[in-house]
Design a protein around this motif. Sequence first.
Motif, mmCIF file in Angstrom:
data_model
loop_
_atom_site.group_PDB
_atom_site.id
_atom_site.type_symbol
_atom_site.label_atom_id
_atom_site.label_comp_id
_atom_site.label_asym_id
_atom_site.label_seq_id
_atom_site.Cartn_x
_atom_site.Cartn_y
_atom_site.Cartn_z
ATOM 1 N N GLU A 226 3.557 10.068 -9.761
ATOM 2 C CA GLU A 226 2.873 10.279 -11.036
ATOM 3 C C GLU A 226 2.109 11.598 -11.034
ATOM 4 O O GLU A 226 2.080 12.314 -12.033
ATOM 5 C CB GLU A 226 1.913 9.126 -11.319
ATOM 6 N N ARG A 227 1.477 11.930 -9.903
ATOM 7 C CA ARG A 227 0.740 13.193 -9.814
ATOM 8 C C ARG A 227 1.675 14.389 -9.937
ATOM 9 O O ARG A 227 1.322 15.391 -10.547
ATOM 10 C CB ARG A 227 -0.030 13.267 -8.503
ATOM 11 N N GLU A 228 2.849 14.288 -9.346
ATOM 12 C CA GLU A 228 3.812 15.380 -9.430
ATOM 13 C C GLU A 228 4.354 15.516 -10.852
ATOM 14 O O GLU A 228 4.587 16.629 -11.318
ATOM 15 C CB GLU A 228 4.958 15.148 -8.458
ATOM 16 N N THR B 26 0.830 -1.206 0.000
ATOM 17 C CA THR B 26 0.000 0.000 0.000
ATOM 18 C C THR B 26 0.859 1.249 0.000
ATOM 19 O O THR B 26 0.619 2.186 -0.776
ATOM 20 C CB THR B 26 -0.929 0.003 1.226
ATOM 21 N N ARG C 100 2.544 1.717 -3.332
ATOM 22 C CA ARG C 100 1.582 2.215 -4.324
ATOM 23 C C ARG C 100 1.294 3.706 -4.101
ATOM 24 O O ARG C 100 1.193 4.473 -5.057
ATOM 25 C CB ARG C 100 0.295 1.406 -4.232
ATOM 26 N N GLU C 101 1.163 4.125 -2.853
ATOM 27 C CA GLU C 101 0.947 5.539 -2.557
ATOM 28 C C GLU C 101 2.094 6.391 -3.086
ATOM 29 O O GLU C 101 1.877 7.460 -3.648
ATOM 30 C CB GLU C 101 0.824 5.761 -1.051
ATOM 31 N N ARG C 102 3.304 5.888 -2.911
ATOM 32 C CA ARG C 102 4.469 6.632 -3.384
ATOM 33 C C ARG C 102 4.495 6.738 -4.901
ATOM 34 O O ARG C 102 4.812 7.794 -5.450
ATOM 35 C CB ARG C 102 5.751 5.972 -2.884
ATOM 36 N N THR C 103 4.154 5.662 -5.599
ATOM 37 C CA THR C 103 4.158 5.728 -7.067
ATOM 38 C C THR C 103 3.064 6.667 -7.565
ATOM 39 O O THR C 103 3.281 7.419 -8.513
ATOM 40 C CB THR C 103 3.979 4.340 -7.697
ATOM 41 N N LEU C 104 1.897 6.628 -6.919
ATOM 42 C CA LEU C 104 0.814 7.519 -7.342
ATOM 43 C C LEU C 104 1.165 8.981 -7.097
ATOM 44 O O LEU C 104 0.869 9.840 -7.938
ATOM 45 C CB LEU C 104 -0.485 7.161 -6.621
ATOM 46 N N SER C 105 1.789 9.272 -5.975
ATOM 47 C CA SER C 105 2.159 10.666 -5.708
ATOM 48 C C SER C 105 3.240 11.131 -6.674
ATOM 49 O O SER C 105 3.236 12.288 -7.106
ATOM 50 C CB SER C 105 2.618 10.835 -4.261
#
Length: 91
Positions: free
Chosen positions: A65-67, A55, A58-63
């Motif tokens: 990608e958002r940046e 989890t 995944r949070e780190r990859t999503l953040s």
Amino acid sequence: MELTKIRSLSDEELKTEQAKAGEQIFRIRFQKSLGNQEGIKKLRVLKTDIARIKTIARERTLSAEREANPVVKNVAPAKSTRTARKNAKKG
């Protein structure tokens, strides 16, 4: 493993911790198949640790990608010309 401790780990450390937990699960399952009932309670703890690690990864990859790709705000769609045509026909 506590959540704060997991969050403080780097990406590489997360991968190694996940691999270690997976290896321990394998060993406990193998021992269980041989009839040894010790460490069965540890299975649940290891599974939750793996889930937490995944989890956070995944949070780190999503953040990241958002940046890299900031969200563009939606622009209001153009007004429909259908109502304007109806009003022109009526009047």
